[in-house]
Design a protein around this motif. Structure first.
Motif, PDB file in Angstrom:
ATOM      1  N   LEU A  39       7.500   2.497  10.800  1.00 33.36           N
ATOM      2  CA  LEU A  39       6.929   2.958   9.527  1.00 33.36           C
ATOM      3  C   LEU A  39       5.564   3.593   9.771  1.00 33.36           C
ATOM      4  CD1 LEU A  39       7.740  -0.034   7.109  1.00 33.36           C
ATOM      5  CD2 LEU A  39       9.095   2.021   7.556  1.00 33.36           C
ATOM      6  N   THR A  40       5.268   4.613   8.986  1.00 33.93           N
ATOM      7  CA  THR A  40       3.941   5.234   9.068  1.00 33.93           C
ATOM      8  C   THR A  40       3.098   4.691   7.916  1.00 33.93           C
ATOM      9  OG1 THR A  40       4.829   7.223  10.058  1.00 33.93           O
ATOM     10  CG2 THR A  40       2.716   7.446   8.946  1.00 33.93           C
ATOM     11  N   TYR A  41       1.985   4.082   8.259  1.00 36.61           N
ATOM     12  CA  TYR A  41       1.107   3.465   7.252  1.00 36.61           C
ATOM     13  C   TYR A  41      -0.045   4.404   6.908  1.00 36.61           C
ATOM     14  CZ  TYR A  41       3.612  -0.883   8.093  1.00 36.61           C
ATOM     15  OH  TYR A  41       4.589  -1.838   8.185  1.00 36.61           O
ATOM     16  N   THR A  43       1.893   4.161   1.592  1.00 31.43           N
ATOM     17  CA  THR A  43       0.489   3.811   1.494  1.00 31.43           C
ATOM     18  C   THR A  43       0.385   2.311   1.791  1.00 31.43           C
ATOM     19  OG1 THR A  43       0.769   3.493  -0.872  1.00 31.43           O
ATOM     20  CG2 THR A  43      -0.117   5.613  -0.153  1.00 31.43           C
ATOM     21  N   ASP A  44      -0.763   1.908   2.252  1.00 36.91           N
ATOM     22  CA  ASP A  44      -0.975   0.510   2.633  1.00 36.91           C
ATOM     23  C   ASP A  44      -2.322   0.085   2.048  1.00 36.91           C
ATOM     24  OD1 ASP A  44      -1.227  -1.932   3.953  1.00 36.91           O
ATOM     25  OD2 ASP A  44      -1.869  -1.009   5.844  1.00 36.91           O
ATOM     26  N   PRO A  45      -2.359  -0.921   1.146  1.00 38.89           N
ATOM     27  CA  PRO A  45      -1.309  -1.831   0.682  1.00 38.89           C
ATOM     28  C   PRO A  45      -0.271  -1.145  -0.199  1.00 38.89           C
ATOM     29  CG  PRO A  45      -3.285  -2.096  -0.638  1.00 38.89           C
ATOM     30  CD  PRO A  45      -3.658  -1.169   0.475  1.00 38.89           C
ATOM     31  N   VAL A  46       0.874  -1.831  -0.349  1.00 34.63           N
ATOM     32  CA  VAL A  46       1.992  -1.203  -1.049  1.00 34.63           C
ATOM     33  C   VAL A  46       2.880  -2.263  -1.707  1.00 34.63           C
ATOM     34  CG1 VAL A  46       3.708  -1.214   0.811  1.00 34.63           C
ATOM     35  CG2 VAL A  46       3.565   0.773  -0.700  1.00 34.63           C
ATOM     36  N   PHE A  73       0.473  -7.405   0.476  1.00 34.97           N
ATOM     37  CA  PHE A  73       0.925  -6.032   0.194  1.00 34.97           C
ATOM     38  C   PHE A  73       0.805  -5.130   1.417  1.00 34.97           C
ATOM     39  CE2 PHE A  73      -0.599  -7.676  -3.925  1.00 34.97           C
ATOM     40  CZ  PHE A  73       0.479  -7.410  -4.753  1.00 34.97           C
ATOM     41  N   GLY A  74       0.382  -5.704   2.541  1.00 30.40           N
ATOM     42  CA  GLY A  74       0.247  -4.885   3.748  1.00 30.40           C
ATOM     43  C   GLY A  74      -1.088  -5.142   4.427  1.00 30.40           C
ATOM     44  N   PRO A 109       0.186  12.241   6.220  1.00 29.86           N
ATOM     45  CA  PRO A 109       0.615  11.675   7.506  1.00 29.86           C
ATOM     46  C   PRO A 109       0.336  12.648   8.645  1.00 29.86           C
ATOM     47  CG  PRO A 109       2.400  11.608   5.901  1.00 29.86           C
ATOM     48  CD  PRO A 109       1.293  12.379   5.271  1.00 29.86           C
ATOM     49  N   ALA A 110      -0.101  12.077   9.776  1.00 30.97           N
ATOM     50  CA  ALA A 110      -0.393  12.928  10.929  1.00 30.97           C
ATOM     51  C   ALA A 110       0.908  13.261  11.672  1.00 30.97           C
ATOM     52  CB  ALA A 110      -1.348  12.199  11.860  1.00 30.97           C
TER      53      ALA A 110
END
Ligand code: MLT
Length: 404
Positions: free
Chosen positions: A157-159, A127-130, A373-374, A173-174
């Motif tokens: 990375l997948t955000y 997850t973003d922020p993380v 955090f992202g 996630p797609a």
């Protein structure tokens, strides 16, 4: 190449080290300033008296050959593992046995080390922020790809953005993903998922074969009904989820260091038990939290220990509520602070670091910029309820004077 080239890819310092450095620079330039720290989530109340008593007793035991304890058992002392299984899981009707609980000296360590169980090419989603440890530890392992200054993201990375617009509920996630980190109650946003929302993730993981790394370090701060205290409340989580818990924020162990990680026996991938792999990894690289600290942890499950920890959690939650109310009175949109010690606010047009500077210069308050955090944290800012009540009240009085 002699050194691990992945370290060179990491931009700058660890987030909280950067914040501490900026605070230090400001303090040096303004020696008269009374800075209030609401940045890193470090507790300020003393340890519960039940913990102090247990520590004293355990220290005395260490003085005599008859009661002395040297190297402890790999997964932690049975007295603690059994008590955790009963107190944190069986008490909620959850089926987690002592052998599935691996005691450790910090959730930061475990959440950083757990990625070693996965292949170098495993696809990671966050997850973003993380919490930056998840990202940085995967960068060090060479799994994150390349960093883009322009987007603030890593290529492999997948955000999964969470923000005010999606109610801080990440979408599944797609693309194909092997491992996903979920931190709930969330650090940094202070937001939660309901049990039904978390069940969607568990079902997805069981369907796709992904593993969920569930960081429940802030579980003790949950106040609302319908918010899961453990991912094992969701049906099927035993076959897809690892849960990490911490004593740091629950009972003031940020300096003492104690945590645990749960890996159910049913969690297997490639025909192998992840619990067996973790036992193997930890057995090689880790010699357990000290006996005296495990005894201190045990004391938290006594009636007195529970009540004293609760008192501390309520105190920090009250501070968080006070901060949130003060910010809202100033017109800031705020999130979290109800099931979490963290208040997450929108910076009202300023970038996260611009807000950091304004808050430090105008109010002498240190917080944590959301962008640290992202990328999806840009335009947000985090304050904690972990200060003293007096400092929190003073910070709120200063916030009332903030002009942006
Ligand atoms: C935080 O402020 O996010 C935490 O204190 C960091 C940590 O627990 O390591």
């Amino acid at each position: 190449m002699l050194l691990n080239e992945n370290f060179a890819k990491l931009p700058g310092n660890y987030l909280f080290s950067t914040v501490a450095k900026k605070r230090g620079e400001y303090a040096a330039a303004h020696p008269e300033a009374e800075i209030i720290s609401l940045g890193i989530g470090d507790v300020t109340m003393g340890l519960p008296p039940a913990v102090i008593a247990a520590l004293h007793e355990a220290v005395e035991e260490q003085a005599q050959p008859a009661t002395f304890q040297g190297y402890g058992p790999d997964g932690g002392y049975e007295f603690l593992r059994q008590t955790i299984a009963a107190g944190d899981f069986a008490s909620r009707g959850l089926d987690i046995s002592a052998e599935e609980i691996y005691v450790s000296d910090g959730a930061k360590q475990d959440s950083g080390n757990i990625q070693e169980l996965f292949a170098p090419g495993a696809k990671i989603a966050l997850t973003d922020p993380v919490y930056p440890v998840y990202v940085d530890s995967n960068v060090m392992a060479g799994r994150a790809g390349e960093y883009s200054e322009a987007t603030g993201t890593w290529s492999n990375l997948t955000y999964l953005p969470t923000n005010a617009e999606n109610g801080f509920v990440p979408e599944l996630p797609a693309d194909d993903v092997d491992v996903v980190y979920l931190c709930l109650p969330n650090n940094p946003t202070g937001t939660v998922l309901t049990k039904d929302q978390l069940q969607v993730w568990v079902d997805w993981a069981n369907r796709t074969g992904a593993v969920i790394l569930f960081d429940a370090a802030y579980e003790a701060f949950i106040t609302e009904e319908g918010v899961p205290h453990s991912i094992y409340e969701c049906e099927g989580a035993r076959t897809c989820a690892i849960e990490i818990r911490s004593f740091s924020k629950t009972a003031g162990f940020t300096g003492l260091r104690l945590s645990y990680t749960v890996i159910p026996r049913d969690l297997e991938r490639d025909g192998q038990s992840l619990l067996a792999l973790w036992n193997r990894r930890q057995g090689t690289k880790f010699n357990q939290a000290p006996y005296i600290v495990q005894k201190a942890g045990l004391a938290l499950y006594s009636e007195a220990g529970k009540a004293e920890a609760r008192e501390r959690i309520d105190y920090y939650l009250k501070n968080a509520g006070t901060i949130k109310a003060a910010l809202e009175a100033q017109g800031f949109a705020c999130f979290g602070g109800v099931n979490s010690p963290y208040v997450w606010l929108r910076t009202g047009g300023l970038s996260s670091w611009e807000f950091f500077d304004q808050l430090l210069e105008q109010c002498q308050i240190v917080g944590t910029p959301g962008s640290g955090f992202g990328p999806a944290g840009e335009g947000y800012f985090r304050l904690t309820g972990f200060g003293s009540a007096d400092n929190t009240a003073e910070a709120c009085a200063r916030l009332a004077q903030l002009k942006l």
